[in-house]
Design an enzyme around this catalytic site. Structure first.
Site, PDB file in Angstrom:
ATOM      1  N   THR A   1       0.837  -1.202   0.000  1.00 17.85           N
ATOM      2  CA  THR A   1       0.000   0.000   0.000  1.00 17.85           C
ATOM      3  C   THR A   1       0.864   1.241   0.000  1.00 17.85           C
ATOM      4  O   THR A   1       0.587   2.221  -0.707  1.00 17.85           O
ATOM      5  CB  THR A   1      -0.942   0.001   1.216  1.00 17.85           C
ATOM      6  N   ASP A   2       1.931   1.237   0.785  1.00 19.87           N
ATOM      7  CA  ASP A   2       2.888   2.346   0.779  1.00 19.87           C
ATOM      8  C   ASP A   2       3.493   2.540  -0.602  1.00 19.87           C
ATOM      9  O   ASP A   2       3.545   3.651  -1.132  1.00 19.87           O
ATOM     10  CB  ASP A   2       4.022   2.066   1.770  1.00 19.87           C
ATOM     11  N   ILE A   3       4.001   1.456  -1.174  1.00 20.67           N
ATOM     12  CA  ILE A   3       4.706   1.541  -2.449  1.00 20.67           C
ATOM     13  C   ILE A   3       3.788   2.049  -3.556  1.00 20.67           C
ATOM     14  O   ILE A   3       4.158   2.942  -4.342  1.00 20.67           O
ATOM     15  CB  ILE A   3       5.308   0.178  -2.831  1.00 20.67           C
TER      16      ILE A   3
END
Length: 429
Positions: A197-199
């Site tokens: 999700t961050d990436i």
């Protein structure tokens, strides 16, 4: 309004014919974002990953960090590369210059405003409303630099009922549905092995900034960008989201198998596992030949993908038994003669020793002179005209470039000493 920077206009010639924008590229003699200056007030992973991608393509990225602490991922270890650099920090902060500024003070705010006035892009991932307290928000800044692209990343966006909440990858992947479809059938909740999700949020942020830079070449104006990690996670559900929105199907964890394609999953072999992907009827016919059952596609239960999905339990029972009779290497080798795909499940070492990884030369070594340490990084995955950007510098130690950046802004040595004495800035040297 400031004069447009020629460096952003030189790479393209534009002419308008019949309401169509035609772009004729010149020969690339520099990195795509060379001449772009970015102020990077970000921390942790998603937003730093975005600014690192900008730096890979030539942007000058100035990372603004907090006194004493800096980006907290500097302390996310072990393992550590040096007393001031963790492996985690190194993975998303190469090619950047670090300045330490206490932006909660008046003098610190003056420094940030000077940086903004001379920059093309400002990126931040503080809680919504934080910068407004110090008059460093977009509404207070845009009048002094109408070309500035002001990009914000947050957990839930700049407004709405959850906008004030902080957020990290795993909680957002849980709330946004990803953990609800990840893991073994009827098993405990499982997170993805990296902060996906961050990436993906970082990649949305990065691509949005590049789009805004292009838009600015046509209008001369910057704009505000609002990237929500929660919205990003919802967008990442792709076909699973479409199945729910249009057919009311609420997906559940399926291990490595697929809701709409059979066979498309991992199978246990005699010595390990192999992942098989037979995505269409032609590939299934080839798979049937490879396993020694050429008659299989003529079975009315398995002749089309739709039927194979409907009768997956019966088909997978037979395939599971067959794949267990041979080694993973056997199935990978035999698949090379057919159209379906068979792949081993590699560990990290095996992935980086993969012949294609070695051929692509994606692992780079950079040297940090302050800590006198060599650091290996995974380079940019995209080639331009067949070439890697290859402009990599080491992730900086905390405050490594504070003095030189302030000197570039016009601060005298005496003014810098006063700021240091008041603990408004911090330098590594």
């Amino acid at each position: 309004m400031k004069v447009m920077r020629p460096s952003l206009l030189q790479p393209m010639l534009r002419s308008v014919t019949s309401n169509t924008l035609h772009i004729q590229s010149k020969t690339l003699s520099s990195l795509p974002l060379e001449g772009v200056k970015v102020v990077d007030m970000t921390r942790v992973l998603a937003a730093p990953y975005a600014t690192m991608n900008l730096s890979d393509l030539g942007a000058d990225v100035i990372k603004v960090e907090r006194p004493g602490i800096g980006d907290e991922t500097r302390k996310w270890g072990p393992p550590f590369l040096s007393p001031t650099l963790s492996n985690y920090f190194a993975c998303c902060n190469r090619n950047k210059r670090s300045i330490v500024v206490d932006y909660t003070t008046h003098d610190g705010q003056v420094i940030i405003k000077k940086l903004m006035a001379q920059s093309d892009v400002f990126v931040e991932n503080l809680k919504p409303g934080t910068l407004k307290k110090y008059k460093l928000d977009y509404e207070n800044i845009k009048s002094s630099n109408e070309e500035l692209i002001f990009a914000s990343l947050s957990g839930y966006g700049q407004d709405g009922p959850y906008s004030k909440q902080g957020a990290y990858d795993v909680p957002l992947s849980a709330e946004g549905g990803l953990m609800g479809i990840t893991g073994p059938v009827d098993g405990e909740p499982v997170k993805v092995g990296v902060a996906l999700t961050d990436i993906c949020s970082g990649l949305y942020l990065y691509s949005s900034i590049v789009a805004a830079l292009y838009h600015r070449t046509k209008t001369g104006l910057g704009q505000q960008i609002d990237v929500s990690m929660f919205s990003t996670q919802l967008s990442m559900l792709v076909n699973v989201a479409s199945n729910y929105l249009n057919s009311g199907i609420i997906a559940k964890p399926l291990g490595s198998s697929h809701l709409s394609i059979v066979p498309y999953q991992a199978f246990k072999t005699s010595d390990a596992y192999v992942v098989i992907a037979a995505n269409n009827d032609s590939q299934f016919y080839d798979l049937s030949e490879a396993v020694g059952w050429p008659w299989l596609p003529s079975n009315p239960m398995f002749s089309t993908n739709e039927l194979r999905v409907e009768n997956s339990e019966e088909l997978l029972k037979h395939l599971t038994e067959r794949f267990a009779e041979e080694t993973t290497e056997y199935w990978v080798d035999i698949a090379s003669s057919f159209s379906f795909t068979a792949a081993p499940i590699n560990n990290i070492q095996e992935a980086f020793e993969h012949p294609q990884a070695i051929h692509s030369d994606i692992v780079k070594t950079v040297h940090n002179e302050v800590d006198d340490v060599d650091i290996k990084v995974v380079g940019h995955p995209v080639k331009f005209n067949g070439k890697d950007p290859n402009n990599y510098t080491a992730p900086p130690v905390l405050g490594q470039h504070t003095i030189s950046i302030l000197q570039d802004l016009g601060y005298s040595d005496e003014e810098i000493r006063v700021l240091q004495k008041k603990n408004i800035i911090q330098s590594a040297t």
